[in-house]
Design a protein around this motif. Structure first.
Motif, PDB file in Angstrom:
ATOM      1  N   ALA A 212     -83.463 -15.616   4.857  1.00  0.00           N
ATOM      2  CA  ALA A 212     -84.268 -14.399   4.974  1.00  0.00           C
ATOM      3  C   ALA A 212     -85.182 -14.471   6.199  1.00  0.00           C
ATOM      4  O   ALA A 212     -85.374 -13.469   6.901  1.00  0.00           O
ATOM      5  N   ALA A 213     -85.732 -15.657   6.460  1.00  0.00           N
ATOM      6  CA  ALA A 213     -86.610 -15.820   7.621  1.00  0.00           C
ATOM      7  C   ALA A 213     -85.838 -15.630   8.920  1.00  0.00           C
ATOM      8  O   ALA A 213     -86.362 -15.067   9.891  1.00  0.00           O
ATOM      9  N   ASN A 215     -83.167 -13.691   9.325  1.00  0.00           N
ATOM     10  CA  ASN A 215     -82.926 -12.249   9.462  1.00  0.00           C
ATOM     11  C   ASN A 215     -84.184 -11.534   9.927  1.00  0.00           C
ATOM     12  O   ASN A 215     -84.135 -10.623  10.768  1.00  0.00           O
ATOM     13  N   SER A 216     -85.319 -11.950   9.393  1.00  0.00           N
ATOM     14  CA  SER A 216     -86.583 -11.295   9.721  1.00  0.00           C
ATOM     15  C   SER A 216     -86.946 -11.488  11.192  1.00  0.00           C
ATOM     16  O   SER A 216     -87.262 -10.526  11.903  1.00  0.00           O
ATOM     17  N   ASP A 219     -84.724  -9.588  13.638  1.00  0.00           N
ATOM     18  CA  ASP A 219     -85.095  -8.175  13.761  1.00  0.00           C
ATOM     19  C   ASP A 219     -86.383  -8.007  14.560  1.00  0.00           C
ATOM     20  O   ASP A 219     -86.491  -7.116  15.409  1.00  0.00           O
ATOM     21  N   ASP A 220     -87.355  -8.887  14.299  1.00  0.00           N
ATOM     22  CA  ASP A 220     -88.677  -8.750  14.910  1.00  0.00           C
ATOM     23  C   ASP A 220     -88.697  -9.123  16.393  1.00  0.00           C
ATOM     24  O   ASP A 220     -89.652  -8.798  17.102  1.00  0.00           O
ATOM     25  N   ASN A 254     -93.627 -17.308  12.471  1.00  0.00           N
ATOM     26  CA  ASN A 254     -92.355 -17.839  11.998  1.00  0.00           C
ATOM     27  C   ASN A 254     -92.368 -19.359  11.992  1.00  0.00           C
ATOM     28  O   ASN A 254     -91.834 -19.991  11.066  1.00  0.00           O
TER      29      ASN A 254
END
Length: 316
Positions: A212-213, A215-216, A219-220, A254
Motif C-alpha cells: 500500500a505504501a 502504491n501511495s 501516486d504522490d 514515506n
C-alpha cells in the motif's frame, strides 16, 4: 527490463573512474571479529547509508559478466508463462544456460558476502544468492510462479549496483553526514554461513502495508517521476523546482513509514532493508537543494530495496 538495467548500471560502474571527492568511508561498521570468516561479523549497529565498500569493484565485474551471459541468450525475451514440461529444446537450453550464469554469479557473490565489512551489504549479497539459487533449483520443474524468485534476485542485484554507484560517484559520502543515524536494529542478524535462505519464506502481515505504501508514494510522486533525473538543480525550471520542493516532505514521510514498518516486521532482514531504504530516501531529500544527476543513485537505491522487499512478499 531489470536485466537491461543491471547491465547498464554495471557498465557505468566499470567504465567510470572513481571520483576523488569520495571521503574516507564515513559510516564505518562496528569493530570486526577477526575470528569469523565474515568481515561484517561484529557489525551490529544501525543500518545506514554506506559510504565505502571494498567489494564494489569486484561486484561490478561479476555483474557485468552475468549480464553479458544473459544478454547472449536473449534472456529478457523469454516467455515466462511456459512451463518446463512443454519447453522446446531451445527453451530448455536457454533456461539451462541462464541457470549456469546465475550459479556462477551467486558463487562469486558468496565470496563478497564474506569480505564486505557492512552487515547490510552482506545481507544484500546473501539474498541475491538465495533467490537466484531458488530459481535455479526450480528450473527442471519450472512453472510461471517460479519466475518471482528471479525478480527478487534482480531487484537485490540492482540495489547493490546503486549502493556502489552512489559510492563511486561520491553521492553517498557527501550526503551521509547530513542524515541522522537511525536507532540500532531490534534484533541482530546472523550470516548465512553457507546456508542458502530466503528472508521471506512466508508472507507476513506487514507485506500488505508495504504494498500500500508503494502504491501511495507512486501516486504522490507522479509529477516528480516525469522530471528528467539528468537535469541538475541549477537548470530546473520554476515549475520543476516547485515539484521538487513539494516532493521532499512526501519522501521524508514515506521514509518514516518504511522504517516503522521494518521495525514492526519481527524480521531482522526485512527491518534492515526497510531502514536502509529509508536512509537512502532521506539522503536523496537532503541532496535536493543542490541536486546533481549522481544523486539519483541514492533515490534508485531506495527504490530497488523497496521493490526487492515487495517482490519477496509476492514470491512468498
Amino acid at each position: 527490463m531489470l536485466a537491461i538495467a543491471l547491465a547498464v548500471v554495471i557498465t557505468v560502474l566499470v567504465m567510470q573512474p572513481a571520483s576523488e571527492e569520495g571521503g574516507d568511508g564515513g559510516a564505518d561498521p562496528t569493530a570486526r571479529n577477526s575470528d569469523s570468516e565474515f568481515a561484517s561479523a561484529n557489525d551490529t549497529g544501525p543500518a545506514d547509508i554506506i559510504t565505502d565498500d571494498l567489494t564494489c569493484a569486484a561486484w561490478s565485474r561479476i555483474g557485468n559478466e552475468y549480464a553479458d551471459r544473459l544478454e547472449t541468450i536473449s534472456w529478457s525475451d523469454r516467455d515466462r508463462e511456459v512451463s518446463a514440461d512443454i519447453w522446446s529444446p531451445a527453451q530448455k537450453s536457454q533456461y539451462e544456460a541462464a541457470g549456469e550464469a546465475m550459479s556462477a554469479a551467486a558463487e562469486a557473490a558468496t565470496k563478497l558476502a564474506k569480505q564486505t565489512p557492512h552487515r547490510v551489504m552482506r545481507e544484500l549479497y546473501e539474498q541475491f544468492i538465495a533467490y537466484s539459487g531458488s530459481f535455479v533449483d526450480n528450473i527442471p520443474s519450472y512453472r510461471p510462479e517460479h519466475n518471482r524468485a528471479i525478480v527478487v534476485s534482480d531487484a537485490f542485484g540492482l540495489a547493490l549496483n546503486n549502493v556502489c554507484a552512489s559510492i563511486q560517484y561520491a553521492a553517498a559520502p557527501q550526503v551521509a553526514p547530513l542524515v541522522d543515524s537511525p536507532q540500532a536494529p531490534s534484533t541482530a542478524t546472523s550470516s548465512m554461513d553457507g546456508e542458502d535462505f530466503m528472508f521471506l519464506k512466508q508472507r507476513i502481515p506487514v507485506c500488505t502495508d508495504w504494498a500500500a505504501a508503494i502504491n501511495s508514494i507512486s501516486d504522490d510522486t507522479a509529477a516528480w517521476q516525469r522530471i528528467d533525473a539528468e537535469i541538475s538543480a541549477s537548470d530546473w525550471t520554476a515549475e520543476q523546482r516547485a515539484v521538487i520542493d513539494a516532493v521532499g516532505p512526501v519522501m521524508s514521510e514515506n521514509a518514516d513509514s518504511l522504517e516503522a514498518m521494518g521495525r514492526s516486521s519481527d524480521n531482522p532482514l526485512f527491518e534492515d532493508f526497510a531502514i536502509t531504504a529509508a536512509q537512502y530516501r532521506r539522503g536523496y531529500v537532503k541532496a535536493l537543494p543542490t541536486y546533481s544527476p549522481r544523486d539519483s543513485f541514492l533515490a534508485q537505491t531506495a527504490t530497488y530495496l523497496v521493490k526487492a522487499v515487495n517482490s519477496a512478499c509476492d514470491a512468498a
